[in-house]
Design an enzyme around this catalytic site. Sequence first.
Site, PDB file in Angstrom:
ATOM      1  N   GLY A  90      -3.542 -11.233   0.045  1.00  9.94           N
ATOM      2  CA  GLY A  90      -2.130 -11.411   0.362  1.00  9.94           C
ATOM      3  C   GLY A  90      -1.702 -12.872   0.449  1.00  9.94           C
ATOM      4  O   GLY A  90      -0.600 -13.179   0.880  1.00  9.94           O
ATOM      5  N   TRP A 115      -1.856   0.621  -0.950  1.00  6.34           N
ATOM      6  CA  TRP A 115      -0.444   0.419  -0.590  1.00  6.34           C
ATOM      7  C   TRP A 115      -0.268  -0.156   0.813  1.00  6.34           C
ATOM      8  O   TRP A 115       0.817  -0.606   1.164  1.00  6.34           O
ATOM      9  CB  TRP A 115       0.309   1.746  -0.704  1.00  6.34           C
ATOM     10  CG  TRP A 115       0.493   2.243  -2.109  1.00  6.34           C
ATOM     11  CD1 TRP A 115      -0.027   1.701  -3.255  1.00  6.34           C
ATOM     12  CD2 TRP A 115       1.243   3.393  -2.519  1.00  6.34           C
ATOM     13  NE1 TRP A 115       0.355   2.442  -4.348  1.00  6.34           N
ATOM     14  CE2 TRP A 115       1.148   3.488  -3.931  1.00  6.34           C
ATOM     15  CE3 TRP A 115       1.998   4.357  -1.833  1.00  6.34           C
ATOM     16  CZ2 TRP A 115       1.771   4.500  -4.661  1.00  6.34           C
ATOM     17  CZ3 TRP A 115       2.613   5.366  -2.565  1.00  6.34           C
ATOM     18  CH2 TRP A 115       2.498   5.432  -3.960  1.00  6.34           C
ATOM     19  N   LYS A 116      -1.301  -0.064   1.631  1.00  7.73           N
ATOM     20  CA  LYS A 116      -1.227  -0.535   3.033  1.00  7.73           C
ATOM     21  C   LYS A 116      -0.085   0.172   3.760  1.00  7.73           C
ATOM     22  O   LYS A 116       0.205   1.332   3.462  1.00  7.73           O
ATOM     23  CB  LYS A 116      -1.104  -2.056   3.071  1.00  7.73           C
ATOM     24  CG  LYS A 116      -2.189  -2.755   2.244  1.00  7.73           C
ATOM     25  CD  LYS A 116      -2.324  -4.223   2.499  1.00  7.73           C
ATOM     26  CE  LYS A 116      -3.412  -4.810   1.616  1.00  7.73           C
ATOM     27  NZ  LYS A 116      -3.678  -6.209   1.884  1.00  7.73           N
ATOM     28  N   HIS A 173     -11.757  -2.044   5.288  1.00 13.46           N
ATOM     29  CA  HIS A 173     -10.854  -3.108   4.845  1.00 13.46           C
ATOM     30  C   HIS A 173     -10.807  -4.199   5.917  1.00 13.46           C
ATOM     31  O   HIS A 173     -10.851  -3.906   7.111  1.00 13.46           O
ATOM     32  CB  HIS A 173      -9.456  -2.550   4.578  1.00 13.46           C
ATOM     33  CG  HIS A 173      -8.579  -3.537   3.875  1.00 13.46           C
ATOM     34  ND1 HIS A 173      -7.946  -4.559   4.531  1.00 13.46           N
ATOM     35  CD2 HIS A 173      -8.279  -3.684   2.562  1.00 13.46           C
ATOM     36  CE1 HIS A 173      -7.290  -5.288   3.645  1.00 13.46           C
ATOM     37  NE2 HIS A 173      -7.472  -4.779   2.437  1.00 13.46           N
ATOM     38  N   SER A 226      -5.258 -10.861  -4.045  1.00 14.65           N
ATOM     39  CA  SER A 226      -4.266 -11.497  -4.914  1.00 14.65           C
ATOM     40  C   SER A 226      -4.568 -11.304  -6.402  1.00 14.65           C
ATOM     41  O   SER A 226      -4.308 -12.191  -7.216  1.00 14.65           O
ATOM     42  CB  SER A 226      -4.118 -12.989  -4.577  1.00 14.65           C
ATOM     43  OG  SER A 226      -3.683 -13.153  -3.239  1.00 14.65           O
ATOM     44  N   GLU A 280     -13.681  -8.380  -1.230  1.00 15.61           N
ATOM     45  CA  GLU A 280     -12.360  -8.944  -0.978  1.00 15.61           C
ATOM     46  C   GLU A 280     -12.494 -10.148  -0.051  1.00 15.61           C
ATOM     47  O   GLU A 280     -12.554  -9.981   1.178  1.00 15.61           O
ATOM     48  CB  GLU A 280     -11.455  -7.900  -0.312  1.00 15.61           C
ATOM     49  CG  GLU A 280     -11.244  -6.659  -1.130  1.00 15.61           C
ATOM     50  CD  GLU A 280      -9.950  -5.957  -0.755  1.00 15.61           C
ATOM     51  OE1 GLU A 280      -9.097  -5.784  -1.641  1.00 15.61           O
ATOM     52  OE2 GLU A 280      -9.769  -5.600   0.427  1.00 15.61           O
ATOM     53  N   GLU A 318      -8.498  -5.831   7.130  1.00 14.48           N
ATOM     54  CA  GLU A 318      -7.420  -5.672   8.123  1.00 14.48           C
ATOM     55  C   GLU A 318      -7.826  -4.668   9.197  1.00 14.48           C
ATOM     56  O   GLU A 318      -7.446  -4.818  10.365  1.00 14.48           O
ATOM     57  CB  GLU A 318      -6.123  -5.254   7.399  1.00 14.48           C
ATOM     58  CG  GLU A 318      -5.535  -6.420   6.611  1.00 14.48           C
ATOM     59  CD  GLU A 318      -4.777  -6.019   5.350  1.00 14.48           C
ATOM     60  OE1 GLU A 318      -4.393  -4.846   5.217  1.00 14.48           O
ATOM     61  OE2 GLU A 318      -4.583  -6.904   4.489  1.00 14.48           O
ATOM     62  N   GLY A 368      -3.511  -4.877  -3.710  1.00 19.25           N
ATOM     63  CA  GLY A 368      -2.546  -4.680  -2.630  1.00 19.25           C
ATOM     64  C   GLY A 368      -1.126  -4.882  -3.126  1.00 19.25           C
ATOM     65  O   GLY A 368      -0.502  -3.984  -3.705  1.00 19.25           O
ATOM     66  N   GLY A 369      -0.599  -6.071  -2.925  1.00 17.14           N
ATOM     67  CA  GLY A 369       0.799  -6.371  -3.230  1.00 17.14           C
ATOM     68  C   GLY A 369       1.235  -5.943  -4.623  1.00 17.14           C
ATOM     69  O   GLY A 369       2.306  -5.348  -4.800  1.00 17.14           O
TER      70      GLY A 369
END
Length: 251
Positions: free
Chosen positions: A174, A10-11, A96, A214, A168, A98, A235-236
């Site tokens: 994203g 969910w980030k 991750h 994605s 990833e 990020e 993710g999204g």
Amino acid sequence: MRKNIVAGNWKMNTTLQEGIKLAEDVNEALKTATPKCDIVICVPFTHLASVNNVIDKNILGLGAENCADHVKGAYTGEVSAAMVASTGATHVILGHSERRQYYGETAEILKEKVNLALANNLTPIFCIGEVLEQREDGSYFDVVKAQIEGSLFELSAEDFGKIVLAYEPVWAIGTGKTATDDQAEEMHAFIRGVIADKYGKEVADNTSILYGGSCKPSNAAALFAKPNVDGGLIGGAALEAESFMGIVTAF
Ligand code: PGA
């Protein structure tokens, strides 16, 4: 044999109330589905305990998105692996891109996090992947191999067997630009070979390697059909129960 897994990441999205609702919606949808994979939602720290109370852990697993690289003590603002485990969570995303990119997480730091996660019986979902420049200059296999070696290859075979990997490619996260299923398969097969060289074929065959970047209902089935793609880190598309379920049922 290895498990198929679809995990949501969910980030830094959803308030607590929105998160509880989303977890309830996913849980509800799973009651009537017969998924051919394990499902996990990885949610913000603030949501863990509450989400744990509203889901049926027999059908939906719960994970954090990070944990600290220290056991406990004077680390203001940090959340330890033991704290994560005490909420009822069973998984934790580590490494991750990020976190590596924005929070300076190195191979060394991640090694500590992995050790602490395992010591607290959490399953690490360990992320690896190259940036666009490395994809373009052809160094992507070396980059991914170094990420695995740098944080995981001091583990015993038994402990390595508890890790879930998530490939990833950073250029696909994203961005709407998914790796093709052939690109994913090529890398996943390579990763399995790297594991086999170190720990042997049996450990390699039993390691779940998820694809992330994605991934959505429209491309999940083609990705998951590849022999070395054992699911996805989403993710999204994990932020709505309907799209998340569209990926879960792609198996
Ligand atoms: P995305 O994110 O599905 O939004 O690309 C995946 C991830 O970062 O885990």
